[in-house]
Design an enzyme around this catalytic site. Sequence first.
Site, PDB file in Angstrom:
ATOM      1  N   GLU A  93      93.765 -17.959  11.286  1.00 35.10           N
ATOM      2  CA  GLU A  93      92.522 -17.521  10.657  1.00 35.10           C
ATOM      3  C   GLU A  93      92.484 -15.993  10.619  1.00 35.10           C
ATOM      4  O   GLU A  93      92.447 -15.343  11.664  1.00 35.10           O
ATOM      5  CB  GLU A  93      91.319 -18.050  11.443  1.00 35.10           C
ATOM      6  CG  GLU A  93      89.978 -17.543  10.932  1.00 35.10           C
ATOM      7  CD  GLU A  93      88.821 -17.896  11.853  1.00 35.10           C
ATOM      8  OE1 GLU A  93      87.784 -17.204  11.764  1.00 35.10           O
ATOM      9  OE2 GLU A  93      88.950 -18.838  12.654  1.00 35.10           O
ATOM     10  N   LYS A 140      82.745 -25.696  13.366  1.00 39.18           N
ATOM     11  CA  LYS A 140      83.062 -24.655  14.332  1.00 39.18           C
ATOM     12  C   LYS A 140      81.882 -24.517  15.293  1.00 39.18           C
ATOM     13  O   LYS A 140      80.727 -24.497  14.852  1.00 39.18           O
ATOM     14  CB  LYS A 140      83.314 -23.333  13.611  1.00 39.18           C
ATOM     15  CG  LYS A 140      83.485 -22.129  14.529  1.00 39.18           C
ATOM     16  CD  LYS A 140      83.744 -20.869  13.727  1.00 39.18           C
ATOM     17  CE  LYS A 140      83.866 -19.653  14.625  1.00 39.18           C
ATOM     18  NZ  LYS A 140      84.270 -18.447  13.859  1.00 39.18           N
ATOM     19  N   ARG A 187      86.825  -9.134   8.231  1.00 40.22           N
ATOM     20  CA  ARG A 187      86.083  -8.063   8.901  1.00 40.22           C
ATOM     21  C   ARG A 187      86.637  -6.681   8.569  1.00 40.22           C
ATOM     22  O   ARG A 187      86.072  -5.671   9.015  1.00 40.22           O
ATOM     23  CB  ARG A 187      86.134  -8.261  10.424  1.00 40.22           C
ATOM     24  CG  ARG A 187      85.549  -9.573  10.899  1.00 40.22           C
ATOM     25  CD  ARG A 187      85.633  -9.690  12.402  1.00 40.22           C
ATOM     26  NE  ARG A 187      85.372 -11.048  12.853  1.00 40.22           N
ATOM     27  CZ  ARG A 187      85.456 -11.445  14.117  1.00 40.22           C
ATOM     28  NH1 ARG A 187      85.809 -10.570  15.051  1.00 40.22           N
ATOM     29  NH2 ARG A 187      85.212 -12.704  14.451  1.00 40.22           N
TER      30      ARG A 187
END
Length: 227
Positions: A60, A148, A64
Amino acid sequence: MGGVTSAASSPAPASPKLSTSPPPSVLELAPVIPVVVLHDAADAVPLARALVDGGLPAIEVTLRTPAALDAIRAVADEVPDAVIGAGTLLTPEHVEAARAAGARFLVSPGWSPRLLGAMKDSGVPFLPGVSTTSEVVTLLDEGLTELKFFPAEAAGGTAYLKSLASPLPQARFCPTGGIGLASAPSYLALPNVGCVGGTWMLPADALAAKDWGRVRQLAREAAALAV
């Protein structure tokens, strides 16, 4: 994510091109999904090769940093054994950009109706973030069972997830947030946990030094947590 030469100094072993179709279940790819923050897209390919060689094919890359989409695109193009995903998705625009870059799964820290709709429409497997029972029930009502759990440690950790297993057995989770090598086994032992997300195989000093051999070894230790 010793004794092995760095991926930066030796070519990756030849392997057949894998299908770029979405994985059937993100939770079944490996016991740990490395959560990667990249500031230089040039590091993406050697890092991904080190993680895959260590037994962690699902990666993943979080949105950001400005380098994230280029990093996803590079791994999708050059590391066929990796199942590259995009994390920290916050808007429908993030979803479309990640899908266009080649992400094969999507992860969000939370969800909104618009974001959830975009992830559903993407055609790519996704893990929407939840931290409360009401959110889990709401998403189960939407037909979603793979979620998640974030931020895992701050939101109640293994005790919270264990308490959800009996009333909501159909929900399965990838807990992420504050999990390390020592705590990961207690999560993975839970019946409603398919995998965990973490960063401990990506120490900042190893990434700064481009020590892909160390990342590979740490990835092997994480992959060995499979139960």
